[in-house]
Structure formats: structure tokens, C-alpha cells
Design a protein around this motif. Structure first.
Motif, PDB file in Angstrom:
ATOM      1  N   MET A  65      10.286  -4.123   9.512  1.00 22.30           N
ATOM      2  CA  MET A  65       9.368  -3.006   9.627  1.00 22.30           C
ATOM      3  C   MET A  65       7.933  -3.527   9.508  1.00 22.30           C
ATOM      4  SD  MET A  65       9.435   0.576   7.427  1.00 22.30           S
ATOM      5  CE  MET A  65      11.061   1.028   8.002  1.00 22.30           C
ATOM      6  N   VAL A  66       7.051  -3.031  10.365  1.00 17.53           N
ATOM      7  CA  VAL A  66       5.634  -3.406  10.338  1.00 17.53           C
ATOM      8  C   VAL A  66       5.007  -2.870   9.058  1.00 17.53           C
ATOM      9  CG1 VAL A  66       3.398  -3.039  11.486  1.00 17.53           C
ATOM     10  CG2 VAL A  66       5.463  -3.441  12.850  1.00 17.53           C
ATOM     11  N   GLY A  67       4.207  -3.695   8.398  1.00 20.76           N
ATOM     12  CA  GLY A  67       3.464  -3.268   7.220  1.00 20.76           C
ATOM     13  C   GLY A  67       2.067  -2.840   7.624  1.00 20.76           C
ATOM     14  N   VAL A  68       1.443  -2.018   6.789  1.00 25.29           N
ATOM     15  CA  VAL A  68       0.113  -1.483   7.087  1.00 25.29           C
ATOM     16  C   VAL A  68      -0.808  -1.728   5.895  1.00 25.29           C
ATOM     17  CG1 VAL A  68      -1.207   0.596   7.667  1.00 25.29           C
ATOM     18  CG2 VAL A  68       1.125   0.303   8.568  1.00 25.29           C
ATOM     19  N   VAL A  69      -2.014  -2.224   6.187  1.00 19.19           N
ATOM     20  CA  VAL A  69      -3.037  -2.443   5.162  1.00 19.19           C
ATOM     21  C   VAL A  69      -4.247  -1.602   5.522  1.00 19.19           C
ATOM     22  CG1 VAL A  69      -4.605  -4.114   4.085  1.00 19.19           C
ATOM     23  CG2 VAL A  69      -2.258  -4.782   4.647  1.00 19.19           C
ATOM     24  N   LEU A  70      -4.760  -0.864   4.553  1.00 25.12           N
ATOM     25  CA  LEU A  70      -5.944  -0.026   4.737  1.00 25.12           C
ATOM     26  C   LEU A  70      -7.118  -0.662   4.009  1.00 25.12           C
ATOM     27  CD1 LEU A  70      -4.335   3.476   4.241  1.00 25.12           C
ATOM     28  CD2 LEU A  70      -4.677   2.191   6.353  1.00 25.12           C
ATOM     29  N   VAL A  71      -8.113  -1.089   4.786  1.00 25.40           N
ATOM     30  CA  VAL A  71      -9.271  -1.797   4.241  1.00 25.40           C
ATOM     31  C   VAL A  71     -10.465  -0.853   4.263  1.00 25.40           C
ATOM     32  CG1 VAL A  71     -10.748  -3.827   4.444  1.00 25.40           C
ATOM     33  CG2 VAL A  71      -8.351  -3.950   5.192  1.00 25.40           C
ATOM     34  N   SER A  72     -10.977  -0.549   3.082  1.00 28.89           N
ATOM     35  CA  SER A  72     -12.118   0.350   2.961  1.00 28.89           C
ATOM     36  C   SER A  72     -13.131  -0.240   2.003  1.00 28.89           C
ATOM     37  CB  SER A  72     -11.660   1.718   2.449  1.00 28.89           C
ATOM     38  OG  SER A  72     -12.776   2.557   2.189  1.00 28.89           O
ATOM     39  N   HIS A  73     -14.362   0.235   2.122  1.00 23.26           N
ATOM     40  CA  HIS A  73     -15.393  -0.146   1.169  1.00 23.26           C
ATOM     41  C   HIS A  73     -15.162   0.483  -0.203  1.00 23.26           C
ATOM     42  CE1 HIS A  73     -17.407  -1.545   4.743  1.00 23.26           C
ATOM     43  NE2 HIS A  73     -18.300  -2.129   3.979  1.00 23.26           N
ATOM     44  N   SER A  74     -14.297   1.452  -0.257  1.00 19.34           N
ATOM     45  CA  SER A  74     -14.029   2.178  -1.496  1.00 19.34           C
ATOM     46  C   SER A  74     -12.546   2.069  -1.859  1.00 19.34           C
ATOM     47  CB  SER A  74     -14.399   3.653  -1.315  1.00 19.34           C
ATOM     48  OG  SER A  74     -13.849   4.442  -2.341  1.00 19.34           O
ATOM     49  N   ALA A  75     -12.265   1.614  -3.067  1.00 18.21           N
ATOM     50  CA  ALA A  75     -10.873   1.539  -3.523  1.00 18.21           C
ATOM     51  C   ALA A  75     -10.239   2.924  -3.515  1.00 18.21           C
ATOM     52  CB  ALA A  75     -10.811   0.915  -4.917  1.00 18.21           C
ATOM     53  N   ARG A  76     -10.997   3.928  -3.956  1.00 13.20           N
ATOM     54  CA  ARG A  76     -10.446   5.294  -4.004  1.00 13.20           C
ATOM     55  C   ARG A  76     -10.133   5.830  -2.624  1.00 13.20           C
ATOM     56  NH1 ARG A  76     -14.508   7.877  -8.143  1.00 13.20           N
ATOM     57  NH2 ARG A  76     -14.716   9.323  -6.407  1.00 13.20           N
ATOM     58  N   VAL A  77     -10.974   5.537  -1.646  1.00 13.20           N
ATOM     59  CA  VAL A  77     -10.705   5.989  -0.275  1.00 13.20           C
ATOM     60  C   VAL A  77      -9.444   5.308   0.253  1.00 13.20           C
ATOM     61  CG1 VAL A  77     -11.528   5.906   2.114  1.00 13.20           C
ATOM     62  CG2 VAL A  77     -13.058   6.653   0.290  1.00 13.20           C
ATOM     63  N   ALA A  78      -9.351   3.995   0.107  1.00 10.21           N
ATOM     64  CA  ALA A  78      -8.171   3.269   0.594  1.00 10.21           C
ATOM     65  C   ALA A  78      -6.898   3.786  -0.065  1.00 10.21           C
ATOM     66  CB  ALA A  78      -8.337   1.772   0.349  1.00 10.21           C
ATOM     67  N   GLU A  79      -6.939   4.000  -1.370  1.00  5.42           N
ATOM     68  CA  GLU A  79      -5.763   4.494  -2.094  1.00  5.42           C
ATOM     69  C   GLU A  79      -5.400   5.908  -1.660  1.00  5.42           C
ATOM     70  OE1 GLU A  79      -7.169   3.981  -6.083  1.00  5.42           O
ATOM     71  OE2 GLU A  79      -6.979   1.793  -5.960  1.00  5.42           O
ATOM     72  N   SER A  80      -6.383   6.759  -1.479  1.00  8.77           N
ATOM     73  CA  SER A  80      -6.122   8.149  -1.085  1.00  8.77           C
ATOM     74  C   SER A  80      -5.555   8.248   0.324  1.00  8.77           C
ATOM     75  CB  SER A  80      -7.400   8.987  -1.186  1.00  8.77           C
ATOM     76  OG  SER A  80      -7.815   9.086  -2.528  1.00  8.77           O
ATOM     77  N   VAL A  81      -6.101   7.463   1.243  1.00 11.71           N
ATOM     78  CA  VAL A  81      -5.586   7.489   2.612  1.00 11.71           C
ATOM     79  C   VAL A  81      -4.167   6.910   2.642  1.00 11.71           C
ATOM     80  CG1 VAL A  81      -5.925   6.654   4.979  1.00 11.71           C
ATOM     81  CG2 VAL A  81      -7.872   7.500   3.652  1.00 11.71           C
ATOM     82  N   ALA A  82      -3.914   5.887   1.847  1.00 10.85           N
ATOM     83  CA  ALA A  82      -2.555   5.338   1.763  1.00 10.85           C
ATOM     84  C   ALA A  82      -1.584   6.395   1.237  1.00 10.85           C
ATOM     85  CB  ALA A  82      -2.538   4.104   0.864  1.00 10.85           C
ATOM     86  N   GLU A  83      -1.991   7.117   0.220  1.00 12.77           N
ATOM     87  CA  GLU A  83      -1.144   8.182  -0.340  1.00 12.77           C
ATOM     88  C   GLU A  83      -0.881   9.277   0.694  1.00 12.77           C
ATOM     89  OE1 GLU A  83      -1.258  11.550  -3.891  1.00 12.77           O
ATOM     90  OE2 GLU A  83      -2.812  10.014  -3.822  1.00 12.77           O
ATOM     91  N   LEU A  84      -1.912   9.675   1.416  1.00 16.04           N
ATOM     92  CA  LEU A  84      -1.769  10.695   2.452  1.00 16.04           C
ATOM     93  C   LEU A  84      -0.810  10.227   3.549  1.00 16.04           C
ATOM     94  CD1 LEU A  84      -2.717  13.384   3.799  1.00 16.04           C
ATOM     95  CD2 LEU A  84      -4.512  12.022   4.888  1.00 16.04           C
ATOM     96  N   ALA A  85      -1.025   9.027   4.066  1.00 19.28           N
ATOM     97  CA  ALA A  85      -0.182   8.505   5.143  1.00 19.28           C
ATOM     98  C   ALA A  85       1.270   8.363   4.684  1.00 19.28           C
ATOM     99  CB  ALA A  85      -0.724   7.165   5.624  1.00 19.28           C
ATOM    100  N   ARG A  86       1.457   7.851   3.478  1.00 14.74           N
ATOM    101  CA  ARG A  86       2.810   7.695   2.929  1.00 14.74           C
ATOM    102  C   ARG A  86       3.495   9.054   2.814  1.00 14.74           C
ATOM    103  NH1 ARG A  86       1.326   5.391  -1.467  1.00 14.74           N
ATOM    104  NH2 ARG A  86       1.305   3.295  -0.632  1.00 14.74           N
ATOM    105  N   GLY A  87       2.775  10.031   2.322  1.00 11.84           N
ATOM    106  CA  GLY A  87       3.351  11.362   2.150  1.00 11.84           C
ATOM    107  C   GLY A  87       3.685  12.039   3.454  1.00 11.84           C
ATOM    108  N   LEU A  88       2.827  11.878   4.457  1.00 13.87           N
ATOM    109  CA  LEU A  88       3.073  12.505   5.751  1.00 13.87           C
ATOM    110  C   LEU A  88       4.162  11.788   6.542  1.00 13.87           C
ATOM    111  CD1 LEU A  88      -0.553  13.449   6.816  1.00 13.87           C
ATOM    112  CD2 LEU A  88       1.240  14.967   5.943  1.00 13.87           C
TER     113      LEU A  88
END
Length: 133
Positions: free
Chosen positions: A1-24
Motif C-alpha cells: 500500500m502506498v504511504g502518504v506524508v503531509l508536509v506543512s509549515h505547521s505541525a498542527r495543520v499537518a496533524e489535523s489534515v492527516a486526521e481528517l484524511a484518515r477519518g474520511l
């Protein structure tokens, strides 16, 4: 399975988008969800980009099928490009050209469905066409 990394200037943004994508992407308790890791913020915890955090995240999600990296802007894009050029990321790693939030969701959904890296990249890029009006 392909893995996904979210790179943001903000740790909170990266973590929140990861949580959203995982949940959806989760289709139920037994449905597989692609490995996704946030890599946000500078080493001191402030705003910025950390090559070390990106490398650690990419290694954490690498399952041998490729790693899709989405970056928010500016130096996060340049840092990923540099890591790719210096061949420091896992084999078959690719920076995706996609909007950060919508592209992340599309990438994780596609990866969770078993899509290969090319199909994950296409799904993420198609997020540019999502109309909101």
C-alpha cells in the motif's frame, strides 16, 4: 500500500489534515487505511520545515509500494524536492502536485483502496478540479 506524508509549515495543520484524511478514508472498522504521517513545523516546534521530520515520516509510512508526499507551500516544497534530488527518501517517493487538504484526502482514499503510486498521484491532482460553487 502506498504511504502518504503531509508536509506543512505547521505541525498542527499537518496533524489535523492527516486526521481528517484518515477519518474520511476509513470505510469501517475492518477497512484498511493507508499509512499516513504528518511532517510539520520546524525542529524548534515553531513554523517551518524540517528535513529530518520529513525523512522520518517517509520511512514510517514506506511499505514498499511508494511514498506520496504532499507539501503546503514554499520551503516545504523545496525541502521535499531537495530530499528527492539527493535520493534521501525511500525508493518510489514522489512529490504530488495537488491542493493540500483536498489532495491529501484523495490520496489517502486512493491509497487505502489499493491504488498504485501513479493512481494516487492522479487522484490527488484531480482535486484541483473540485468545484465548490
Amino acid at each position: 500500500m502506498v504511504g502518504v506524508v503531509l508536509v506543512s509549515h505547521s505541525a498542527r495543520v499537518a496533524e489535523s489534515v492527516a486526521e481528517l484524511a484518515r477519518g474520511l478514508a476509513a470505510g469501517g472498522p475492518a477497512a484498511p487505511v493507508a499509512a499516513i504521517a504528518p511532517a510539520g513545523g520546524a525542529p524548534d516546534g515553531g513554523l517551518g520545515t524540517s528535513a529530518e521530520a520529513i525523512l522520518a515520516a517517509a520511512r514510517a509510512v514506506d511499505r514498499g509500494a511508494g511514498v506520496a508526499l504532499l507539501a503546503d507551500l514554499g520551503s516545504s516544497v523545496l525541502t521535499v524536492k531537495t530530499l528527492l534530488a539527493e535520493d534521501e527518501l525511500p525508493p518510489h517517493s514522489r512529490l504530488l502536485d495537488a491542493p493540500f487538504v483536498e489532495g491529501a484526502v484523495a490520496a489517502v482514499v486512493a491509497a487505502s483502496a489499493g491504488a498504485d503510486l501513479d493512481a494516487v498521484a492522479t487522484a490527488a491532482a484531480e482535486a484541483y478540479t473540485y468545484r465548490k460553487v
